[in-house]
Design a protein around this motif. Structure first.
Motif, PDB file in Angstrom:
ATOM      1  N   ASP A  67      28.222  29.926 117.433  1.00 22.10           N
ATOM      2  CA  ASP A  67      28.642  28.297 116.502  1.00 22.10           C
ATOM      3  C   ASP A  67      27.216  27.646 116.251  1.00 22.10           C
ATOM      4  OD1 ASP A  67      31.209  29.002 117.041  1.00 22.10           O
ATOM      5  OD2 ASP A  67      31.180  27.786 118.844  1.00 22.10           O
ATOM      6  N   GLY A  68      26.147  27.682 117.173  1.00 17.71           N
ATOM      7  CA  GLY A  68      25.038  27.143 116.845  1.00 17.71           C
ATOM      8  C   GLY A  68      24.284  27.723 115.628  1.00 17.71           C
ATOM      9  N   GLY A  69      24.623  29.203 115.666  1.00 18.79           N
ATOM     10  CA  GLY A  69      24.009  29.926 114.451  1.00 18.79           C
ATOM     11  C   GLY A  69      24.512  29.664 113.176  1.00 18.79           C
ATOM     12  N   HIS A  70      25.796  29.261 113.180  1.00 20.95           N
ATOM     13  CA  HIS A  70      26.632  28.649 111.723  1.00 20.95           C
ATOM     14  C   HIS A  70      26.004  27.511 111.404  1.00 20.95           C
ATOM     15  CE1 HIS A  70      29.336  31.979 112.143  1.00 20.95           C
ATOM     16  NE2 HIS A  70      30.226  31.619 113.220  1.00 20.95           N
ATOM     17  N   ILE A  71      25.878  26.535 112.363  1.00 19.59           N
ATOM     18  CA  ILE A  71      25.183  25.345 112.061  1.00 19.59           C
ATOM     19  C   ILE A  71      23.767  25.291 111.444  1.00 19.59           C
ATOM     20  CG2 ILE A  71      24.546  22.997 112.991  1.00 19.59           C
ATOM     21  CD1 ILE A  71      26.879  23.610 115.244  1.00 19.59           C
ATOM     22  N   VAL A  72      23.076  26.159 112.173  1.00 21.26           N
ATOM     23  CA  VAL A  72      21.568  26.350 111.717  1.00 21.26           C
ATOM     24  C   VAL A  72      21.312  26.760 110.173  1.00 21.26           C
ATOM     25  CG1 VAL A  72      19.393  27.592 111.939  1.00 21.26           C
ATOM     26  CG2 VAL A  72      20.748  26.297 113.977  1.00 21.26           C
ATOM     27  N   TYR A  73      22.438  27.944 109.844  1.00 21.54           N
ATOM     28  CA  TYR A  73      22.547  28.682 108.586  1.00 21.54           C
ATOM     29  C   TYR A  73      22.885  27.421 107.718  1.00 21.54           C
ATOM     30  CZ  TYR A  73      24.179  31.255 104.549  1.00 21.54           C
ATOM     31  OH  TYR A  73      24.278  32.059 103.349  1.00 21.54           O
ATOM     32  N   CYS A  74      24.016  26.635 108.072  1.00 20.60           N
ATOM     33  CA  CYS A  74      24.266  25.706 107.090  1.00 20.60           C
ATOM     34  C   CYS A  74      23.478  24.602 106.564  1.00 20.60           C
ATOM     35  CB  CYS A  74      25.625  24.951 107.457  1.00 20.60           C
ATOM     36  SG  CYS A  74      26.903  26.017 107.638  1.00 20.60           S
ATOM     37  N   ARG A  84      27.981  15.159 107.345  1.00 20.86           N
ATOM     38  CA  ARG A  84      27.612  16.625 108.076  1.00 20.86           C
ATOM     39  C   ARG A  84      26.291  16.729 108.979  1.00 20.86           C
ATOM     40  NH1 ARG A  84      31.183  18.098 103.729  1.00 20.86           N
ATOM     41  NH2 ARG A  84      32.861  18.984 104.702  1.00 20.86           N
ATOM     42  N   LYS A  85      25.298  16.285 108.545  1.00 24.78           N
ATOM     43  CA  LYS A  85      23.940  16.201 109.234  1.00 24.78           C
ATOM     44  C   LYS A  85      23.985  15.364 110.408  1.00 24.78           C
ATOM     45  CE  LYS A  85      21.075  17.344 105.117  1.00 24.78           C
ATOM     46  NZ  LYS A  85      19.923  16.837 104.210  1.00 24.78           N
ATOM     47  N   LEU A  86      24.631  14.137 110.535  1.00 25.88           N
ATOM     48  CA  LEU A  86      24.885  13.576 111.689  1.00 25.88           C
ATOM     49  C   LEU A  86      25.841  14.230 112.633  1.00 25.88           C
ATOM     50  CD1 LEU A  86      24.429  10.698 113.205  1.00 25.88           C
ATOM     51  CD2 LEU A  86      26.364   9.811 111.741  1.00 25.88           C
ATOM     52  N   ILE A 111      38.478  35.331 112.197  1.00 30.99           N
ATOM     53  CA  ILE A 111      38.697  35.072 111.006  1.00 30.99           C
ATOM     54  C   ILE A 111      38.732  35.951 109.930  1.00 30.99           C
ATOM     55  CG2 ILE A 111      37.418  33.313 109.117  1.00 30.99           C
ATOM     56  CD1 ILE A 111      36.225  31.856 111.382  1.00 30.99           C
ATOM     57  N   ARG A 112      39.935  36.056 109.257  1.00 35.30           N
ATOM     58  CA  ARG A 112      40.158  37.088 108.316  1.00 35.30           C
ATOM     59  C   ARG A 112      39.884  36.791 106.770  1.00 35.30           C
ATOM     60  NH1 ARG A 112      42.685  41.426 110.918  1.00 35.30           N
ATOM     61  NH2 ARG A 112      43.670  40.665 112.925  1.00 35.30           N
ATOM     62  N   GLY A 113      39.606  35.535 106.467  1.00 33.50           N
ATOM     63  CA  GLY A 113      39.662  34.858 105.190  1.00 33.50           C
ATOM     64  C   GLY A 113      38.167  34.801 104.868  1.00 33.50           C
ATOM     65  N   ILE A 114      37.847  34.455 103.576  1.00 32.94           N
ATOM     66  CA  ILE A 114      36.698  34.310 103.156  1.00 32.94           C
ATOM     67  C   ILE A 114      36.217  32.852 103.251  1.00 32.94           C
ATOM     68  CG2 ILE A 114      35.065  34.537 100.985  1.00 32.94           C
ATOM     69  CD1 ILE A 114      36.881  36.957 100.111  1.00 32.94           C
ATOM     70  N   ILE A 115      35.030  32.728 103.982  1.00 33.09           N
ATOM     71  CA  ILE A 115      34.351  31.193 103.737  1.00 33.09           C
ATOM     72  C   ILE A 115      33.434  31.111 102.535  1.00 33.09           C
ATOM     73  CG2 ILE A 115      33.203  29.492 105.054  1.00 33.09           C
ATOM     74  CD1 ILE A 115      34.062  30.951 107.603  1.00 33.09           C
ATOM     75  N   TYR A 116      33.785  30.207 101.744  1.00 30.45           N
ATOM     76  CA  TYR A 116      33.195  30.087 100.358  1.00 30.45           C
ATOM     77  C   TYR A 116      31.873  29.191 100.452  1.00 30.45           C
ATOM     78  CZ  TYR A 116      37.101  32.476  98.247  1.00 30.45           C
ATOM     79  OH  TYR A 116      38.037  33.571  98.119  1.00 30.45           O
ATOM     80  N   SER A 117      32.174  28.182 101.142  1.00 34.93           N
ATOM     81  CA  SER A 117      30.902  27.110 100.985  1.00 34.93           C
ATOM     82  C   SER A 117      30.260  26.874 102.446  1.00 34.93           C
ATOM     83  CB  SER A 117      31.479  25.882 100.509  1.00 34.93           C
ATOM     84  OG  SER A 117      32.197  25.336 101.451  1.00 34.93           O
ATOM     85  N   ARG A 118      28.985  26.396 102.138  1.00 33.37           N
ATOM     86  CA  ARG A 118      28.272  26.018 103.460  1.00 33.37           C
ATOM     87  C   ARG A 118      29.139  24.955 104.129  1.00 33.37           C
ATOM     88  NH1 ARG A 118      22.460  25.104 101.110  1.00 33.37           N
ATOM     89  NH2 ARG A 118      22.029  24.025 103.412  1.00 33.37           N
ATOM     90  N   SER A 119      29.638  23.863 103.389  1.00 30.24           N
ATOM     91  CA  SER A 119      30.579  22.754 104.037  1.00 30.24           C
ATOM     92  C   SER A 119      31.568  23.248 104.915  1.00 30.24           C
ATOM     93  CB  SER A 119      30.862  21.814 103.103  1.00 30.24           C
ATOM     94  OG  SER A 119      31.592  22.368 102.057  1.00 30.24           O
ATOM     95  N   GLN A 120      32.292  24.407 104.347  1.00 30.81           N
ATOM     96  CA  GLN A 120      33.461  24.937 105.089  1.00 30.81           C
ATOM     97  C   GLN A 120      32.906  25.423 106.392  1.00 30.81           C
ATOM     98  OE1 GLN A 120      35.666  27.478 102.348  1.00 30.81           O
ATOM     99  NE2 GLN A 120      36.384  25.742 101.262  1.00 30.81           N
ATOM    100  N   LEU A 121      31.947  26.324 106.225  1.00 30.35           N
ATOM    101  CA  LEU A 121      31.491  27.290 107.353  1.00 30.35           C
ATOM    102  C   LEU A 121      30.935  26.161 108.313  1.00 30.35           C
ATOM    103  CD1 LEU A 121      30.353  29.818 108.555  1.00 30.35           C
ATOM    104  CD2 LEU A 121      28.174  29.677 107.223  1.00 30.35           C
ATOM    105  N   PHE A 122      30.244  25.339 107.914  1.00 27.81           N
ATOM    106  CA  PHE A 122      29.795  24.112 108.924  1.00 27.81           C
ATOM    107  C   PHE A 122      30.861  23.638 109.725  1.00 27.81           C
ATOM    108  CE2 PHE A 122      28.748  19.763 110.325  1.00 27.81           C
ATOM    109  CZ  PHE A 122      27.875  19.887 110.988  1.00 27.81           C
ATOM    110  N   ASP A 123      31.893  22.999 108.974  1.00 26.69           N
ATOM    111  CA  ASP A 123      32.917  22.500 109.620  1.00 26.69           C
ATOM    112  C   ASP A 123      33.760  23.598 110.671  1.00 26.69           C
ATOM    113  OD1 ASP A 123      32.387  20.219 107.992  1.00 26.69           O
ATOM    114  OD2 ASP A 123      34.059  20.481 106.783  1.00 26.69           O
ATOM    115  N   VAL A 124      34.055  24.554 110.198  1.00 25.31           N
ATOM    116  CA  VAL A 124      34.750  25.579 110.997  1.00 25.31           C
ATOM    117  C   VAL A 124      33.787  25.951 112.342  1.00 25.31           C
ATOM    118  CG1 VAL A 124      35.379  28.028 111.265  1.00 25.31           C
ATOM    119  CG2 VAL A 124      35.829  26.625 109.107  1.00 25.31           C
ATOM    120  N   GLY A 125      32.609  25.967 112.127  1.00 25.94           N
ATOM    121  CA  GLY A 125      31.555  26.431 113.138  1.00 25.94           C
ATOM    122  C   GLY A 125      31.417  25.213 114.330  1.00 25.94           C
ATOM    123  N   VAL A 126      31.268  23.906 113.782  1.00 27.67           N
ATOM    124  CA  VAL A 126      31.196  22.839 114.734  1.00 27.67           C
ATOM    125  C   VAL A 126      32.476  22.220 115.374  1.00 27.67           C
ATOM    126  CG1 VAL A 126      31.198  20.896 113.171  1.00 27.67           C
ATOM    127  CG2 VAL A 126      29.561  20.709 114.920  1.00 27.67           C
TER     128      VAL A 126
END
Length: 317
Positions: free
Chosen positions: A234-241, A296-298, A135-150
Motif C-alpha cells: 500500500d505504501g508503494g502504491h502511494i509513493v508511485y502515485c 490527495r497529497k494531504l 484486484i482483477r480489473g484495470i486501474i487506469y489513473s494515478r488518482s484511482q490507484l492512490f485511492d484504492v491503495g490508501v
C-alpha cells in the motif's frame, strides 16, 4: 456493479449460456472458500487469543512458549476456553476486515473488479497471516490507484484506534510484567501515547495488555508493514502515485538503506527485505499519469503519520 458484469443481466431465459453458468458456479465456489478461510482464521486466532486471555486473567506474561502450547492444545478440545479467545480474535478480524474492505469499496466506487477478502489462518504467534483481496480489473489513473491503495490503511486505522483505547483501558499495572516471557511485542509510538494518557507515569514495562489491546497492537504492526514505501505494498502504491519516475529507486533505497540495516536490530527485517525483492520492487504503470491534487497529497501525509505512529523497529523481542 463492476464494469463487465452487466453482460450477465442480458440473458433472461431459463437456460443461460454455458459461459455464464460456469462463471456463476465459479463464483459460488470462491465465496464458499472465502467463508471457510474466514471461519478458520477466527478459529486459529481464537486459539492464540485463549492463551492471551489465560495469561491476562492470571497476571502472567503474555508469551511463554511451552505454557502457550499447552493452553492451545487444551483449547482445541475445550469450547469454553476457546470462546475466551474471541476477546482477541474478534477485534483483530475487525481491523483486518476494515482494511481489506477499504480497498474493496474503493474498487467498487471506481468500478474496478475485485474479490472479497481472502483470510489466511496460520499457526503463528498471532494466529493469522492477515488477509488480502485480488484486484482483477484495470486501474487506469494515478488518482484511482492512490485511492484504492490508501483506503485500506486508513479504514483499518479508523477501527483500530477505538479498539486500542478500549483495550489499553482494560489493561493492568503489574511491575516488571512487560519484560517477562519468552517473547515481547515491541510498542509502536501510538501505543505508548495511549498508555501515557491512560496510565500516566507508569512505565511501559509495568503494563500487562488486555487481549483487545494486543489485537490492536497486531493491527498496528500490520498497518505499518503495509505502509512500507516499497514495491506494490500500500505504501508503494502511494509513493508511485506521488513520484512515479522515482518509485523504483525509492523502493531500492528503502530496502537497502533502511530495512537491511534495521535487520541488525531485528532479524525479521532481513526476511521482509528478501520477500520484497522476490516479489519485485517495480510497480506496473497506469494509463492516466495526471498528477495528484492537493487534497490527495494531504491524505498521503496522513498515511505517513499513521505509518510513523504504528511502526516499531523491533516488532518482536
Amino acid at each position: 456493479m463492476p464494469v463487465g458484469e452487466h453482460s450477465e443481466l442480458q440473458f433472461p431465459s431459463a437456460a443461460p449460456p454455458r459461459a455464464a453458468f460456469v462463471r456463476r458456479k465459479r463464483f459460488s465456489w470462491v465465496v464458499w472458500l472465502q467463508a471457510f478461510l474466514f471461519i478458520t482464521t477466527i478459529w486459529s486466532a481464537s486459539l492464540v487469543g485463549a492463551s492471551f486471555h489465560w495469561s491476562f486473567v492470571r497476571n502472567q506474561p503474555a508469551i511463554v512458549l511451552d505454557r502457550d502450547v499447552a493452553i492451545v492444545e487444551r483449547a482445541l478440545f475445550d469450547p469454553e476456553m476457546l470462546l475466551t479467545g474471541l476477546w482477541y480474535s474478534v477485534p483483530l478480524l475487525v481491523i483486518l476486515t476494515a482494511h481489506e474492505f477499504g480497498h474493496y469499496f474503493a474498487c467498487v466506487f471506481y468500478r474496478i473488479r475485485a474479490t472479497l477478502p481472502y483470510y489466511l489462518p496460520a499457526p503463528t504467534l498471532i494466529g493469522t497471516l492477515g488477509a488480502f483481496i485480488r484486484i482483477r480489473g484495470i486501474i487506469y489513473s494515478r488518482s484511482q490507484l492512490f485511492d484504492v491503495g490508501v483506503a485500506g490503511p486508513i479504514a483499518g486505522f479508523v477501527f483500530l484506534l477505538p479498539l486500542l483505547l478500549v483495550g489499553v483501558s482494560l489493561s493492568k499495572v503489574i511491575p516488571g510484567i512487560g519484560t517477562q516471557g519468552d517473547l515481547v511485542f515491541g510498542a509502536p509510538p501510538l501505543l505508548r501515547l495511549v498508555e501515557m494518557v491512560l496510565f500516566p507515569g507508569v512505565p511501559e514495562s509495568d503494563i500487562l495488555l488486555h487481549p483487545v489491546a494486543r489485537a490492536a497492537l497486531i493491527g498496528m504492526l500490520a498497518t505499518a508493514l503495509n505502509l512500507l514505501p516499497v514495491g506494490q505494498l500500500d505504501g508503494g502504491h502511494i509513493v508511485y502515485c506521488l513520484f512515479p519516475r522515482r518509485h523504483l529507486w525509492l523502493s531500492r533505497f528503502f530496502v537497502v538503506l533502511v530495512l537491511l540495516p534495521l535487520g541488525f536490530v531485528w532479524e525479521g527485517w532481513w526476511f521482509w527485505a528478501a520477500v520484497l525483492f522476490i516479489f519485485r520492487l517495480r510497480h506496473p504503470a497506469v494509463y492516466d499519469n495526471a498528477q495528484l491534487g492537493p487534497g490527495r497529497k494531504l491524505v498521503a501525509f496522513t498515511a505517513l503519520v499513521i505509518f510513523l505512529l504504528c511502526f516499531t523497529i523491533s516488532p518482536v523481542v
